[in-house]
Design a protein around this motif. Structure first.
Motif, PDB file in Angstrom:
ATOM      1  N   PRO A 272       0.813  -1.226   0.000  1.00  0.00           N
ATOM      2  CA  PRO A 272       0.000   0.000   0.000  1.00  0.00           C
ATOM      3  C   PRO A 272       0.843   1.271   0.000  1.00  0.00           C
ATOM      4  CG  PRO A 272      -0.134  -1.112   2.130  1.00  0.00           C
ATOM      5  CD  PRO A 272       0.532  -2.059   1.192  1.00  0.00           C
ATOM      6  N   LEU A 273       1.994   1.248   0.706  1.00  0.00           N
ATOM      7  CA  LEU A 273       2.846   2.437   0.712  1.00  0.00           C
ATOM      8  C   LEU A 273       3.409   2.716  -0.686  1.00  0.00           C
ATOM      9  CD1 LEU A 273       4.821   2.071   4.066  1.00  0.00           C
ATOM     10  CD2 LEU A 273       3.111   3.801   3.479  1.00  0.00           C
ATOM     11  N   ALA A 274       3.745   1.634  -1.393  1.00  0.00           N
ATOM     12  CA  ALA A 274       4.241   1.802  -2.767  1.00  0.00           C
ATOM     13  C   ALA A 274       3.162   2.401  -3.660  1.00  0.00           C
ATOM     14  CB  ALA A 274       4.717   0.465  -3.308  1.00  0.00           C
ATOM     15  N   GLU A 281       3.304  10.683  -6.641  1.00  0.00           N
ATOM     16  CA  GLU A 281       4.249  11.163  -7.649  1.00  0.00           C
ATOM     17  C   GLU A 281       3.539  11.523  -8.960  1.00  0.00           C
ATOM     18  OE1 GLU A 281       7.126   8.093  -8.014  1.00  0.00           O
ATOM     19  OE2 GLU A 281       8.231   8.658  -6.176  1.00  0.00           O
ATOM     20  N   LEU A 282       2.571  10.686  -9.325  1.00  0.00           N
ATOM     21  CA  LEU A 282       1.825  10.950 -10.559  1.00  0.00           C
ATOM     22  C   LEU A 282       0.979  12.216 -10.433  1.00  0.00           C
ATOM     23  CD1 LEU A 282       0.757   7.324 -11.514  1.00  0.00           C
ATOM     24  CD2 LEU A 282       2.415   8.765 -12.720  1.00  0.00           C
ATOM     25  N   LEU A 283       0.470  12.460  -9.220  1.00  0.00           N
ATOM     26  CA  LEU A 283      -0.364  13.650  -9.016  1.00  0.00           C
ATOM     27  C   LEU A 283       0.439  14.949  -9.196  1.00  0.00           C
ATOM     28  CD1 LEU A 283      -2.601  12.593  -5.982  1.00  0.00           C
ATOM     29  CD2 LEU A 283      -3.364  13.092  -8.311  1.00  0.00           C
ATOM     30  N   GLN A 284       1.753  14.853  -9.078  1.00  0.00           N
ATOM     31  CA  GLN A 284       2.584  16.045  -9.254  1.00  0.00           C
ATOM     32  C   GLN A 284       2.781  16.395 -10.743  1.00  0.00           C
ATOM     33  OE1 GLN A 284       6.252  15.500  -7.139  1.00  0.00           O
ATOM     34  NE2 GLN A 284       5.202  14.863  -5.225  1.00  0.00           N
ATOM     35  N   SER A 285       2.366  15.458 -11.610  1.00  0.00           N
ATOM     36  CA  SER A 285       2.489  15.690 -13.064  1.00  0.00           C
ATOM     37  C   SER A 285       1.172  16.233 -13.610  1.00  0.00           C
ATOM     38  CB  SER A 285       2.837  14.386 -13.775  1.00  0.00           C
ATOM     39  OG  SER A 285       4.008  13.810 -13.215  1.00  0.00           O
ATOM     40  N   PRO A 286       1.207  16.947 -14.732  1.00  0.00           N
ATOM     41  CA  PRO A 286      -0.045  17.442 -15.339  1.00  0.00           C
ATOM     42  C   PRO A 286      -0.906  16.262 -15.783  1.00  0.00           C
ATOM     43  CG  PRO A 286       1.868  18.548 -16.252  1.00  0.00           C
ATOM     44  CD  PRO A 286       2.400  17.420 -15.451  1.00  0.00           C
ATOM     45  N   MET A 287      -2.204  16.337 -15.492  1.00  0.00           N
ATOM     46  CA  MET A 287      -3.145  15.280 -15.888  1.00  0.00           C
ATOM     47  C   MET A 287      -4.550  15.834 -15.875  1.00  0.00           C
ATOM     48  SD  MET A 287      -3.214  12.915 -12.459  1.00  0.00           S
ATOM     49  CE  MET A 287      -1.461  12.572 -12.614  1.00  0.00           C
ATOM     50  N   SER A 288      -5.451  15.054 -16.451  1.00  0.00           N
ATOM     51  CA  SER A 288      -6.855  15.470 -16.489  1.00  0.00           C
ATOM     52  C   SER A 288      -7.480  15.326 -15.104  1.00  0.00           C
ATOM     53  CB  SER A 288      -7.608  14.632 -17.515  1.00  0.00           C
ATOM     54  OG  SER A 288      -7.646  13.278 -17.084  1.00  0.00           O
ATOM     55  N   GLU A 289      -8.621  16.024 -14.926  1.00  0.00           N
ATOM     56  CA  GLU A 289      -9.339  15.959 -13.643  1.00  0.00           C
ATOM     57  C   GLU A 289      -9.801  14.550 -13.352  1.00  0.00           C
ATOM     58  OE1 GLU A 289     -10.613  17.435 -10.115  1.00  0.00           O
ATOM     59  OE2 GLU A 289      -9.404  18.423 -11.656  1.00  0.00           O
ATOM     60  N   GLU A 290     -10.189  13.844 -14.393  1.00  0.00           N
ATOM     61  CA  GLU A 290     -10.665  12.465 -14.200  1.00  0.00           C
ATOM     62  C   GLU A 290      -9.521  11.574 -13.677  1.00  0.00           C
ATOM     63  OE1 GLU A 290     -12.649   8.784 -16.750  1.00  0.00           O
ATOM     64  OE2 GLU A 290     -12.380  10.749 -17.681  1.00  0.00           O
ATOM     65  N   GLN A 291      -8.306  11.732 -14.262  1.00  0.00           N
ATOM     66  CA  GLN A 291      -7.174  10.948 -13.794  1.00  0.00           C
ATOM     67  C   GLN A 291      -6.786  11.333 -12.367  1.00  0.00           C
ATOM     68  OE1 GLN A 291      -4.424  11.927 -16.996  1.00  0.00           O
ATOM     69  NE2 GLN A 291      -4.525   9.804 -17.766  1.00  0.00           N
ATOM     70  N   ARG A 292      -6.869  12.667 -12.097  1.00  0.00           N
ATOM     71  CA  ARG A 292      -6.551  13.126 -10.743  1.00  0.00           C
ATOM     72  C   ARG A 292      -7.477  12.471  -9.710  1.00  0.00           C
ATOM     73  NH1 ARG A 292      -3.495  17.230  -9.169  1.00  0.00           N
ATOM     74  NH2 ARG A 292      -3.345  17.947 -11.325  1.00  0.00           N
ATOM     75  N   LYS A 293      -8.766  12.436 -10.005  1.00  0.00           N
ATOM     76  CA  LYS A 293      -9.723  11.821  -9.077  1.00  0.00           C
ATOM     77  C   LYS A 293      -9.433  10.328  -8.881  1.00  0.00           C
ATOM     78  CE  LYS A 293     -13.620  14.974  -9.863  1.00  0.00           C
ATOM     79  NZ  LYS A 293     -15.007  15.083 -10.367  1.00  0.00           N
ATOM     80  N   LYS A 294      -9.016   9.713  -9.997  1.00  0.00           N
ATOM     81  CA  LYS A 294      -8.716   8.274  -9.924  1.00  0.00           C
ATOM     82  C   LYS A 294      -7.545   8.019  -8.963  1.00  0.00           C
ATOM     83  CE  LYS A 294      -7.055   4.407 -12.688  1.00  0.00           C
ATOM     84  NZ  LYS A 294      -6.612   3.948 -14.021  1.00  0.00           N
ATOM     85  N   PHE A 295      -6.446   8.810  -9.092  1.00  0.00           N
ATOM     86  CA  PHE A 295      -5.280   8.588  -8.232  1.00  0.00           C
ATOM     87  C   PHE A 295      -5.548   8.991  -6.781  1.00  0.00           C
ATOM     88  CE2 PHE A 295      -2.964   8.892 -12.415  1.00  0.00           C
ATOM     89  CZ  PHE A 295      -2.572   7.561 -12.432  1.00  0.00           C
ATOM     90  N   ASP A 300      -6.788   7.137  -1.236  1.00  0.00           N
ATOM     91  CA  ASP A 300      -7.785   6.942  -0.174  1.00  0.00           C
ATOM     92  C   ASP A 300      -7.980   5.455   0.116  1.00  0.00           C
ATOM     93  OD1 ASP A 300      -9.932   8.072   1.585  1.00  0.00           O
ATOM     94  OD2 ASP A 300     -11.166   6.780   0.289  1.00  0.00           O
ATOM     95  N   THR A 301      -8.045   4.633  -0.957  1.00  0.00           N
ATOM     96  CA  THR A 301      -8.244   3.189  -0.778  1.00  0.00           C
ATOM     97  C   THR A 301      -7.058   2.553  -0.063  1.00  0.00           C
ATOM     98  OG1 THR A 301      -9.587   3.084  -2.778  1.00  0.00           O
ATOM     99  CG2 THR A 301      -8.653   1.020  -1.988  1.00  0.00           C
ATOM    100  N   GLU A 302      -5.838   2.906  -0.490  1.00  0.00           N
ATOM    101  CA  GLU A 302      -4.659   2.316   0.125  1.00  0.00           C
ATOM    102  C   GLU A 302      -4.477   2.799   1.565  1.00  0.00           C
ATOM    103  OE1 GLU A 302      -2.904  -0.090  -1.048  1.00  0.00           O
ATOM    104  OE2 GLU A 302      -3.999  -0.113  -2.948  1.00  0.00           O
ATOM    105  N   SER A 303      -4.852   4.053   1.822  1.00  0.00           N
ATOM    106  CA  SER A 303      -4.779   4.572   3.203  1.00  0.00           C
ATOM    107  C   SER A 303      -5.734   3.800   4.112  1.00  0.00           C
ATOM    108  CB  SER A 303      -5.112   6.068   3.231  1.00  0.00           C
ATOM    109  OG  SER A 303      -4.191   6.799   2.459  1.00  0.00           O
TER     110      SER A 303
END
Length: 474
Positions: A272-274, A281-295, A300-303
């Motif tokens: 889960p930590l990985a 790390e991916l959230l620090q890169s430019p992405m769509s809102e849909e991808q942001r919500k997914k990550f 939240d799930t891993e936490s």
């Protein structure tokens, strides 16, 4: 050969040897002791007669009819005395008197008058001013026919004018010797028997205590749950040994337990930590809102998975370290199950589960409330995870012989054969039908530990109605 038997054999030999030497010594001292007492009495009797016979001897009246009549009457007396259980029906003293040359002047038995007794020790020594006594056999070669003779001087004006001897057959005191030896033998045998019984009881007790300590130590060494009963051994070296074992167990358990769970927790937290680290790390890169919500959802799930893992590990660690129930009580099952159902009501409604509770109003179980609540909660969680939408779950209670059984049955796919024996292993889990994800794999391990504390068992099996999880209390 067991330790208790060795202790008892050593104790038996010690008691037997001590008893033999003590009884042998006492038995050997009884005969001379009785005879010494008899001799002391004869000394008093002889000296008393010496005073009575001085005047008749001076006046040459020893052989007068009156003296002979007295001796004859004395010999015919029947005391009929019961002396410590021995009946005495006749007198046994023989009395004879000699002059200052040792010639017998008077004999109560009438067999030695006129004979020279100056060479017999009782007369010979007394005439010399010494203590005169002897022991002679009435029948040669027969020790039981010995007779004690004790003499006293008849003195007039500080001169010995004669000797009076009093004789008593030793056979007359033999009944007292036999009675004393018999009573002493019985008493000695009783004491020996009591000593052996005491020794056997001590050996049994000592061996039992050592056996319990050994079993306790073996369970600790094998990693099993072990409880040293309080007050079992409460004094001396055994008590200190018990406390030392208990202290050692706690220290070893704590050290080994921490090492094991640090390794386990490190391993289980990696995944889960990985996932959280990768998502962040991916959230620090430019992405769509849909991808942001997914990550963010992944984080939240891993936490949540981390939280559940830590909570389950803490609960499992607590119950594994617990050696006995802290607050056992009799619990009514229906209110207990009802409170758990209320806690899961939202999920039950969400999955449209039909829940059936078949528990009698008076059904109860004896145990620790908190642990049983947690165990039943884990079973209900598992049942909800594997029950399809709109399925059924049944919670019921039954008495099967001596077993008090709580059963949770859920509709769903049967447990695969390969997994049946591994379900209670730590971190082993089957994928959930709805999501395909696995749980922490600690819930059933926790339930099994709880049942072990309650001297019961967790039983999992496939049935025609679905999968059954049973809590069986002895």
């Amino acid at each position: 050969m067991s330790l208790s038997l060795r202790i008892f054999i050593v104790y038996l030999l010690f008691v037997a040897l001590c008893s033999y030497f003590v009884l042998r010594t006492v038995m050997d001292e009884i005969r001379p002791g009785v005879r010494q007492t008899t001799e002391e009495t004869l000394v008093d009797t002889a000296n008393l007669l010496a005073e009575f016979l001085r005047e008749p001897l001076l006046n040459h009246q020893l052989q007068s009819p009156s003296i002979r009549a007295i001796l004859l009457a004395y010999g015919q007396r029947q005391p009929n005395a019961s002396i410590w259980g021995v009946n005495k029906s006749q007198v046994n003293h023989r009395i004879y008197v000699t002059d200052n040359k040792g010639i017998v002047l008077l004999d109560s038995s009438g067999i030695a008058e006129g004979q020279d007794y100056s060479r017999w020790n009782d007369v010979y020594l007394t005439l010399q001013g010494k203590y005169g006594a002897r022991s002679s056999l009435e029948i040669q070669g027969d020790e039981s026919s010995s007779i004690m003779y004790v003499a006293a001087p008849i003195v007039h004006e500080k001169k010995i004018i004669g000797v009076v001897s009093v004789a008593k057959p030793n056979r007359t005191v033999q009944p007292f010797i036999d009675r004393t030896q018999q009573r002493l033998g019985l008493l000695g045998a009783g004491l020996i028997l009591l000593g052996l019984i005491s020794g056997a009881l001590f050996s049994w007790w000592f061996s039992r205590e050592l056996r319990r300590l050994r079993e306790y130590a073996l369970k600790v060494s094998q990693g099993q749950r072990a409880v040293l009963a309080p007050g079992l051994i409460n004094s001396g070296e055994l008590g200190q040994l018990a406390q030392a074992l208990e202290s050692m167990r706690k220290q070893l358990d704590g050290k080994a337990y921490i090492e094991h769970y640090i390794q386990t927790l490190t391993h289980e937290l990696k995944s889960p930590l990985a996932g959280i680290r990768a998502a962040s790390e991916l959230l620090q890169s430019p992405m769509s809102e849909e991808q942001r919500k997914k990550f963010i959802g992944n984080i939240d799930t891993e936490s949540l998975r981390l939280q559940q893992l830590i909570e389950r590990l803490l609960n499992l660690a607590m119950v594994e370290q617990q050696q006995k129930l802290h607050d056992p009580q009799t619990l009514l099952l229906k209110p207990l199950v009802a409170s758990l159902v209320n806690a899961h009501a939202a999920r039950i409604a969400q999955q449209a589960i039909q829940l059936h509770i078949n528990i009698d109003e008076n059904a109860s179980v004896h145990g620790e409330k908190f642990l049983l609540e947690q165990a039943l909660s884990n079973l209900l969680d598992n049942a909800l995870d594997f029950t399809p939408q709109g399925g059924e779950i049944t919670i019921q209670h039954a008495q099967e012989g001596t077993h008090n059984v709580i059963q949770v049955i859920n509709q769903g796919e049967p447990i695969p054969d390969f997994a049946m024996t591994r379900l209670t292993e730590k971190f082993f889990s089957l994928p959930r039908p709805a999501t395909g994800r696995k749980s922490t794999g600690l819930g059933l391990s926790f339930v099994q530990e709880v049942m072990s504390l309650h001297n019961g068992e967790l039983r999992l099996e496939n049935t025609p109605q679905g999968v059954s999880a049973q809590l069986r209390f002895s």
